[in-house]
Design a protein around this motif. Structure first.
Motif, PDB file in Angstrom:
ATOM      1  N   PRO A 155       0.830  -1.218   0.000  1.00 52.38           N
ATOM      2  CA  PRO A 155       0.000   0.000   0.000  1.00 52.38           C
ATOM      3  C   PRO A 155       0.856   1.257   0.000  1.00 52.38           C
ATOM      4  O   PRO A 155       1.789   1.386   0.795  1.00 52.38           O
ATOM      5  CB  PRO A 155      -0.803  -0.128   1.298  1.00 52.38           C
ATOM      6  CG  PRO A 155       0.022  -1.006   2.173  1.00 52.38           C
ATOM      7  CD  PRO A 155       0.722  -1.963   1.262  1.00 52.38           C
ATOM      8  N   CYS A 156       0.525   2.175  -0.880  1.00 53.28           N
ATOM      9  CA  CYS A 156       1.283   3.426  -1.019  1.00 53.28           C
ATOM     10  C   CYS A 156       0.323   4.611  -1.016  1.00 53.28           C
ATOM     11  O   CYS A 156      -0.656   4.624  -1.774  1.00 53.28           O
ATOM     12  CB  CYS A 156       2.072   3.450  -2.333  1.00 53.28           C
ATOM     13  SG  CYS A 156       3.287   2.140  -2.506  1.00 53.28           S
ATOM     14  N   ILE A 157       0.611   5.581  -0.192  1.00 55.86           N
ATOM     15  CA  ILE A 157      -0.074   6.870  -0.278  1.00 55.86           C
ATOM     16  C   ILE A 157       0.715   7.718  -1.280  1.00 55.86           C
ATOM     17  O   ILE A 157       1.935   7.870  -1.144  1.00 55.86           O
ATOM     18  CB  ILE A 157      -0.136   7.559   1.091  1.00 55.86           C
ATOM     19  CG1 ILE A 157      -0.963   6.708   2.064  1.00 55.86           C
ATOM     20  CG2 ILE A 157      -0.741   8.962   0.971  1.00 55.86           C
ATOM     21  CD1 ILE A 157      -0.968   7.221   3.487  1.00 55.86           C
ATOM     22  N   ILE A 158       0.025   8.259  -2.265  1.00 54.04           N
ATOM     23  CA  ILE A 158       0.707   8.915  -3.384  1.00 54.04           C
ATOM     24  C   ILE A 158       0.519  10.432  -3.314  1.00 54.04           C
ATOM     25  O   ILE A 158      -0.607  10.939  -3.393  1.00 54.04           O
ATOM     26  CB  ILE A 158       0.189   8.375  -4.732  1.00 54.04           C
ATOM     27  CG1 ILE A 158       0.350   6.844  -4.781  1.00 54.04           C
ATOM     28  CG2 ILE A 158       0.938   9.026  -5.890  1.00 54.04           C
ATOM     29  CD1 ILE A 158      -0.305   6.195  -5.983  1.00 54.04           C
ATOM     30  N   TYR A 159       1.616  11.128  -3.148  1.00 54.97           N
ATOM     31  CA  TYR A 159       1.645  12.586  -3.225  1.00 54.97           C
ATOM     32  C   TYR A 159       2.125  12.991  -4.612  1.00 54.97           C
ATOM     33  O   TYR A 159       2.875  12.252  -5.262  1.00 54.97           O
ATOM     34  CB  TYR A 159       2.596  13.169  -2.180  1.00 54.97           C
ATOM     35  CG  TYR A 159       2.051  13.254  -0.774  1.00 54.97           C
ATOM     36  CD1 TYR A 159       1.776  14.486  -0.187  1.00 54.97           C
ATOM     37  CD2 TYR A 159       1.832  12.106  -0.019  1.00 54.97           C
ATOM     38  CE1 TYR A 159       1.291  14.569   1.113  1.00 54.97           C
ATOM     39  CE2 TYR A 159       1.346  12.174   1.282  1.00 54.97           C
ATOM     40  CZ  TYR A 159       1.077  13.414   1.837  1.00 54.97           C
ATOM     41  OH  TYR A 159       0.602  13.498   3.119  1.00 54.97           O
ATOM     42  N   GLU A 160       1.739  14.195  -5.025  1.00 54.13           N
ATOM     43  CA  GLU A 160       2.142  14.634  -6.361  1.00 54.13           C
ATOM     44  C   GLU A 160       3.607  15.040  -6.404  1.00 54.13           C
ATOM     45  O   GLU A 160       4.328  14.722  -7.349  1.00 54.13           O
ATOM     46  CB  GLU A 160       1.277  15.810  -6.822  1.00 54.13           C
ATOM     47  CG  GLU A 160       1.601  16.263  -8.248  1.00 54.13           C
ATOM     48  CD  GLU A 160       0.639  17.325  -8.757  1.00 54.13           C
ATOM     49  OE1 GLU A 160       0.635  17.574  -9.977  1.00 54.13           O
ATOM     50  OE2 GLU A 160      -0.110  17.898  -7.932  1.00 54.13           O
ATOM     51  N   LYS A 161       4.063  15.770  -5.362  1.00 54.45           N
ATOM     52  CA  LYS A 161       5.432  16.291  -5.362  1.00 54.45           C
ATOM     53  C   LYS A 161       6.080  16.054  -4.007  1.00 54.45           C
ATOM     54  O   LYS A 161       5.402  16.008  -2.974  1.00 54.45           O
ATOM     55  CB  LYS A 161       5.436  17.787  -5.675  1.00 54.45           C
ATOM     56  CG  LYS A 161       4.917  18.128  -7.070  1.00 54.45           C
ATOM     57  CD  LYS A 161       4.924  19.631  -7.294  1.00 54.45           C
ATOM     58  CE  LYS A 161       4.394  19.982  -8.683  1.00 54.45           C
ATOM     59  NZ  LYS A 161       4.368  21.458  -8.900  1.00 54.45           N
ATOM     60  N   ARG A 162       7.400  15.971  -4.020  1.00 51.79           N
ATOM     61  CA  ARG A 162       8.164  15.735  -2.803  1.00 51.79           C
ATOM     62  C   ARG A 162       7.913  16.824  -1.765  1.00 51.79           C
ATOM     63  O   ARG A 162       7.766  16.540  -0.578  1.00 51.79           O
ATOM     64  CB  ARG A 162       9.655  15.683  -3.145  1.00 51.79           C
ATOM     65  CG  ARG A 162      10.578  15.548  -1.953  1.00 51.79           C
ATOM     66  CD  ARG A 162      12.023  15.639  -2.408  1.00 51.79           C
ATOM     67  NE  ARG A 162      12.347  14.520  -3.259  1.00 51.79           N
ATOM     68  CZ  ARG A 162      12.803  13.352  -2.827  1.00 51.79           C
ATOM     69  NH1 ARG A 162      12.951  13.158  -1.525  1.00 51.79           N
ATOM     70  NH2 ARG A 162      13.099  12.390  -3.663  1.00 51.79           N
ATOM     71  N   GLU A 163       7.870  18.097  -2.219  1.00 49.10           N
ATOM     72  CA  GLU A 163       7.708  19.183  -1.250  1.00 49.10           C
ATOM     73  C   GLU A 163       6.366  19.123  -0.521  1.00 49.10           C
ATOM     74  O   GLU A 163       6.221  19.676   0.574  1.00 49.10           O
ATOM     75  CB  GLU A 163       7.883  20.544  -1.908  1.00 49.10           C
ATOM     76  CG  GLU A 163       7.058  20.788  -3.142  1.00 49.10           C
ATOM     77  CD  GLU A 163       7.811  20.479  -4.429  1.00 49.10           C
ATOM     78  OE1 GLU A 163       7.562  21.159  -5.440  1.00 49.10           O
ATOM     79  OE2 GLU A 163       8.631  19.533  -4.421  1.00 49.10           O
ATOM     80  N   HIS A 164       5.394  18.447  -1.109  1.00 51.25           N
ATOM     81  CA  HIS A 164       4.091  18.307  -0.444  1.00 51.25           C
ATOM     82  C   HIS A 164       4.164  17.373   0.767  1.00 51.25           C
ATOM     83  O   HIS A 164       3.290  17.399   1.635  1.00 51.25           O
ATOM     84  CB  HIS A 164       3.045  17.768  -1.423  1.00 51.25           C
ATOM     85  CG  HIS A 164       2.756  18.699  -2.557  1.00 51.25           C
ATOM     86  ND1 HIS A 164       2.062  18.313  -3.686  1.00 51.25           N
ATOM     87  CD2 HIS A 164       3.083  20.010  -2.748  1.00 51.25           C
ATOM     88  CE1 HIS A 164       1.963  19.336  -4.519  1.00 51.25           C
ATOM     89  NE2 HIS A 164       2.576  20.369  -3.967  1.00 51.25           N
ATOM     90  N   VAL A 165       5.218  16.554   0.816  1.00 50.04           N
ATOM     91  CA  VAL A 165       5.392  15.616   1.919  1.00 50.04           C
ATOM     92  C   VAL A 165       6.213  16.238   3.053  1.00 50.04           C
ATOM     93  O   VAL A 165       6.264  15.711   4.155  1.00 50.04           O
ATOM     94  CB  VAL A 165       6.084  14.317   1.438  1.00 50.04           C
ATOM     95  CG1 VAL A 165       5.970  13.208   2.479  1.00 50.04           C
ATOM     96  CG2 VAL A 165       5.489  13.845   0.127  1.00 50.04           C
ATOM     97  N   SER A 166       6.855  17.369   2.790  1.00 50.22           N
ATOM     98  CA  SER A 166       7.792  17.953   3.749  1.00 50.22           C
ATOM     99  C   SER A 166       7.155  18.220   5.099  1.00 50.22           C
ATOM    100  O   SER A 166       7.759  17.971   6.149  1.00 50.22           O
ATOM    101  CB  SER A 166       8.377  19.254   3.179  1.00 50.22           C
ATOM    102  OG  SER A 166       9.194  18.991   2.062  1.00 50.22           O
ATOM    103  N   SER A 167       5.940  18.747   5.098  1.00 50.19           N
ATOM    104  CA  SER A 167       5.279  19.061   6.370  1.00 50.19           C
ATOM    105  C   SER A 167       5.076  17.804   7.203  1.00 50.19           C
ATOM    106  O   SER A 167       5.343  17.780   8.402  1.00 50.19           O
ATOM    107  CB  SER A 167       3.928  19.727   6.109  1.00 50.19           C
ATOM    108  OG  SER A 167       4.100  20.926   5.403  1.00 50.19           O
ATOM    109  N   TYR A 168       4.617  16.753   6.548  1.00 52.46           N
ATOM    110  CA  TYR A 168       4.391  15.492   7.257  1.00 52.46           C
ATOM    111  C   TYR A 168       5.689  14.958   7.860  1.00 52.46           C
ATOM    112  O   TYR A 168       5.738  14.546   9.023  1.00 52.46           O
ATOM    113  CB  TYR A 168       3.803  14.466   6.285  1.00 52.46           C
ATOM    114  CG  TYR A 168       3.788  13.053   6.817  1.00 52.46           C
ATOM    115  CD1 TYR A 168       2.825  12.647   7.737  1.00 52.46           C
ATOM    116  CD2 TYR A 168       4.746  12.128   6.404  1.00 52.46           C
ATOM    117  CE1 TYR A 168       2.823  11.353   8.232  1.00 52.46           C
ATOM    118  CE2 TYR A 168       4.744  10.838   6.900  1.00 52.46           C
ATOM    119  CZ  TYR A 168       3.787  10.450   7.802  1.00 52.46           C
ATOM    120  OH  TYR A 168       3.787   9.178   8.299  1.00 52.46           O
ATOM    121  N   LEU A 169       6.759  14.975   7.059  1.00 51.01           N
ATOM    122  CA  LEU A 169       8.041  14.471   7.546  1.00 51.01           C
ATOM    123  C   LEU A 169       8.560  15.309   8.707  1.00 51.01           C
ATOM    124  O   LEU A 169       9.119  14.782   9.674  1.00 51.01           O
ATOM    125  CB  LEU A 169       9.073  14.464   6.411  1.00 51.01           C
ATOM    126  CG  LEU A 169       8.796  13.500   5.249  1.00 51.01           C
ATOM    127  CD1 LEU A 169       9.888  13.639   4.199  1.00 51.01           C
ATOM    128  CD2 LEU A 169       8.702  12.068   5.743  1.00 51.01           C
TER     129      LEU A 169
END
Length: 396
Positions: A155-169
């Motif tokens: 299972p993969c949650i798919i984000y469009e761009k890396r920077e969109h994941v920055s807040s979560y990380l």
């Protein structure tokens, strides 16, 4: 108003492990790679195997399969140029469109969160890969076809761009419970600040923006960014072997926290330093190399560190760098204790302790009148009198 967590859920799909690449830009992996941007997938798997104990993950996978409750997070690596996530406002429609791209072999992914699990699965399911690392006989594996099928599509949650994941990380690994080690935190902080700088924000505003995203109200992120800049200057300007710095990154922070070491290096405190310029000027490169060598050793000159304990940075080295005679002695003989003997460090320490004791006794006077003739307290005062007499005798 927009913010990272706002809006519809991200699409989640089961993706075949062959379509998922490991992340060259992962802040935990970059320090172990000589040329991150040129690193192969085999390089990344090797780093994870040698440094991040993926066997533990693999043992769980071959016993239990993949727990669907723990999806990894990926971003597209290859994707048609005319495909945009915004064209599908509903996450279910976006998920179907992405599934079509997967079925038509028009997309693959990079894992942003879940590199250990991804690498473990690749090693379990790929015999040739295990042979390349010479670990086929020792790495966990299974002949259970159901397990192999299960872990091959995860299972993969798919984000469009890396920077969109920055807040979560940031929330997860900087301010949250699953904190990265010190260097990885600093590398992540520097990366997201650089992202904000590329948008045209001044450095101060970029740091504030990242603080808002991560939810950190202290000056921790600014300190991490400054210390990471020191790391980069050591690597790029001094050509210093930075591997020991990576492994004990917090020592660099301790050194920068010392006012006398900052003065020796010619740098300002965290609150005043100009982040638009290099922190260490060309005139202070030798001093910078000295500090790094004393703390971490120097592979180029075959020198060992002179510190045996991180506390010696504050208690000892910070005094040594204030005296030219002590500095010269340390450079020549690599003897920290001998260098310290050539400072007033012990005298300053003793003076501070005496001042502290004096203040404690003055504070005690405020309450002493309430306990006249208290035998227990009088005994403690007698002990103090004996200590004072001994101090006087030693000082005379």
């Amino acid at each position: 108003m927009t913010f990272e967590g706002k809006g519809n859920r991200r699409p989640q799909l089961d993706v075949n492990i062959k379509l998922i690449q490991l992340d060259q830009k992962n802040p935990r992996l970059v320090p172990y790679l000589e040329n991150p941007n040129e690193s192969s997938q085999l390089d990344l798997i090797t780093v994870l195997y040698e440094n991040f104990d993926t066997e533990v993950v693999a043992m769980s996978l071959v016993e239990n399969g993949y727990f669907d409750e723990e999806p990894i997070i990926v971003v597209p690596d290859k994707i048609p140029s005319n495909f945009t996530f915004s064209a599908y406002p509903k996450p279910d429609d976006l998920a179907k469109a992405l599934q079509n791209l997967i079925n038509e072999d028009q997309i693959n992914f990079v894992v942003v969160e879940g590199n250990r699990r991804t690498s473990a699965i690749k090693l379990i399911t790929d015999l040739e890969l295990r042979k390349k690392l010479s670990i086929d006989k020792v790495y966990p594996k299974t002949e259970n076809e159901k397990i192999i099928v299960d872990i091959s599509n995860i299972p993969c949650i798919i984000y469009e761009k890396r920077e969109h994941v920055s807040s979560y990380l940031g929330v997860r690994h900087i301010a949250g419970l699953l904190k990265w080690e010190a260097f990885a935190q600093a590398a992540y902080t520097a990366d997201v600040i650089e992202q904000e700088l590329k948008k045209g924000l001044p450095i101060a505003d970029a740091i504030k923006q990242v603080q808002k995203v991560v939810g950190d109200r202290s000056d921790k992120l600014r300190k991490q960014y400054i210390t990471y800049k020191l790391f980069l200057e050591a690597r790029d300007n001094l050509k210093f072997d930075v591997r020991p710095i990576i492994n004990s990154f917090s020592l660099l922070t301790v050194a920068y926290n010392s006012a006398s070491i900052r003065e020796y290096l010619g740098v300002e405190p965290y609150s005043k330093v100009n982040l638009d310029n290099e922190l260490i000027t060309s005139e202070k490169q030798d001093e910078f190399k000295n500090i790094l060598t004393w703390i971490y050793g120097n592979t180029e000159t075959n020198e060992q560190p002179v510190l045996t304990d991180s506390r010696l940075i504050t208690n000892t080295l910070s005094h040594v760098v204030k005296k030219e005679e002590a500095i010269e002695y340390l450079i020549k003989y690599k003897d920290l204790e001998g260098a310290f003997d050539r400072t007033n460090g012990e005298k300053e320490y003793l003076s501070k302790k005496l001042v502290s004791a004096s203040r404690a006794m003055q504070e005690s006077l405020k309450f002493a009148f309430k306990y006249k003739n208290d035998e227990e307290l009088l005994n403690k005062v007698s002990e103090l009198e004996d200590l004072i007499a001994a101090l006087k005798s030693n000082l005379k």
